[in-house]
Write a protein that holds these residues in place. Structure first.
Motif, short mmCIF file in Angstrom:
data_model
loop_
_atom_site.label_atom_id
_atom_site.label_comp_id
_atom_site.label_asym_id
_atom_site.label_seq_id
_atom_site.Cartn_x
_atom_site.Cartn_y
_atom_site.Cartn_z
N UNK A 121 0.80 -1.21 0.00
CA UNK A 121 0.00 0.00 0.00
C UNK A 121 0.85 1.28 0.00
N UNK A 122 2.02 1.21 0.63
CA UNK A 122 2.84 2.41 0.80
C UNK A 122 4.06 2.40 -0.11
N UNK A 123 4.74 3.53 -0.18
CA UNK A 123 5.89 3.66 -1.06
C UNK A 123 7.19 3.18 -0.43
N UNK A 124 7.20 3.07 0.90
CA UNK A 124 8.45 2.68 1.56
C UNK A 124 8.36 1.26 2.11
N UNK A 125 9.51 0.64 2.17
CA UNK A 125 9.60 -0.74 2.67
C UNK A 125 9.19 -0.80 4.14
N UNK A 126 9.65 0.17 4.92
CA UNK A 126 9.37 0.17 6.35
C UNK A 126 7.87 0.33 6.64
N UNK A 127 7.22 1.22 5.89
CA UNK A 127 5.77 1.42 6.09
C UNK A 127 5.00 0.15 5.71
N UNK A 128 5.41 -0.51 4.64
CA UNK A 128 4.75 -1.75 4.23
C UNK A 128 5.01 -2.86 5.24
N UNK A 129 6.19 -2.91 5.81
CA UNK A 129 6.52 -3.92 6.84
C UNK A 129 5.63 -3.71 8.06
N UNK A 130 5.49 -2.47 8.48
CA UNK A 130 4.64 -2.15 9.63
C UNK A 130 3.18 -2.51 9.34
N UNK A 131 2.73 -2.20 8.14
CA UNK A 131 1.36 -2.50 7.73
C UNK A 131 1.10 -4.01 7.75
N UNK A 132 2.03 -4.78 7.21
CA UNK A 132 1.86 -6.25 7.17
C UNK A 132 1.81 -6.83 8.58
N UNK A 133 2.68 -6.35 9.46
CA UNK A 133 2.69 -6.86 10.83
C UNK A 133 1.42 -6.48 11.58
N UNK A 134 0.94 -5.26 11.33
CA UNK A 134 -0.29 -4.82 11.98
C UNK A 134 -1.48 -5.66 11.51
N UNK A 135 -1.53 -5.96 10.23
CA UNK A 135 -2.62 -6.77 9.70
C UNK A 135 -2.58 -8.19 10.26
N UNK A 136 -1.38 -8.75 10.42
CA UNK A 136 -1.24 -10.08 11.02
C UNK A 136 -1.71 -10.05 12.47
N UNK A 137 -1.28 -9.04 13.21
CA UNK A 137 -1.67 -8.92 14.62
C UNK A 137 -3.19 -8.78 14.75
N UNK A 138 -3.79 -8.00 13.86
CA UNK A 138 -5.24 -7.82 13.86
C UNK A 138 -5.97 -9.14 13.63
N UNK A 139 -5.45 -9.93 12.69
CA UNK A 139 -6.07 -11.21 12.36
C UNK A 139 -5.97 -12.18 13.54
N UNK A 140 -4.82 -12.22 14.18
CA UNK A 140 -4.63 -13.13 15.31
C UNK A 140 -5.49 -12.69 16.49
N UNK A 141 -5.56 -11.38 16.76
CA UNK A 141 -6.40 -10.88 17.85
C UNK A 141 -7.87 -11.22 17.62
N UNK A 142 -8.31 -11.10 16.37
CA UNK A 142 -9.71 -11.43 16.05
C UNK A 142 -9.97 -12.92 16.27
N UNK A 143 -8.99 -13.78 15.98
CA UNK A 143 -9.15 -15.22 16.17
C UNK A 143 -9.15 -15.58 17.65
N UNK A 144 -8.45 -14.80 18.47
CA UNK A 144 -8.38 -15.08 19.90
C UNK A 144 -9.67 -14.72 20.63
#
Length: 134
Positions: free
Chosen positions: A73-96
């Motif tokens: 979604x973003x132009x920088x590697x760091x922003x995309x890394x943060x976005x991917x980790x946040x989406x994973x965390x969101x998915x796991x929290x929803x499953x818990x």
């Protein structure tokens, strides 16, 4: 909950690929999109949480049991890394989160009488629609 998220972040594998979209000439040169892969068997989840996570992951779950999150979604590697980790965390929290059980309700006596009376009225209306005999 925190232990599972920490474990997920520890065993997650990141790879960077060239992305499409905004970025001009830079998008062709720099690998800014992030592919985050997490093997869900390595998380040590209870069976109920595991099944909810599989349902939430949907098409992001591959044959090897890995959840693959693609962030571009973003132009920088760091922003995309943060976005991917946040989406994973969101998915796991929803499953818990355990879904609330539906409380069964009962109809009181006046409600039951009213329902049966309306059914009887409807029945008589429909019974009167038959063929007319002279």
């Amino acid at each position: 909950m925190g232990r599972i998220l920490d474990t997920a972040m520890d065993i997650a594998e990141e790879s960077f690929v060239t992305a499409s979209g905004p970025g001009g000439q830079n998008v062709n040169k720099v690998a800014t999109a992030v592919q985050l892969r997490v093997n869900i068997f390595g998380l040590g989840l209870p069976p109920a949480v595991y099944h909810r996570l599989v349902a939430l992951a949907g098409s992001r779950l591959n044959q090897k049991g890995e959840i693959v999150i693609d962030a571009r979604r973003f132009r920088t590697q760091e922003a995309n890394r943060t976005d991917a980790r946040a989406r994973l965390a969101e998915m796991i929290e929803a499953a818990l989160k355990e879904p609330k059980k539906r409380a069964r309700t009962t109809v009181n006596r006046p409600g039951k009488v009213k329902r049966l009376a309306s059914k009887k009225a409807r029945s008589t209306v429909k019974a009167g629609r038959g063929k007319v005999e002279w």
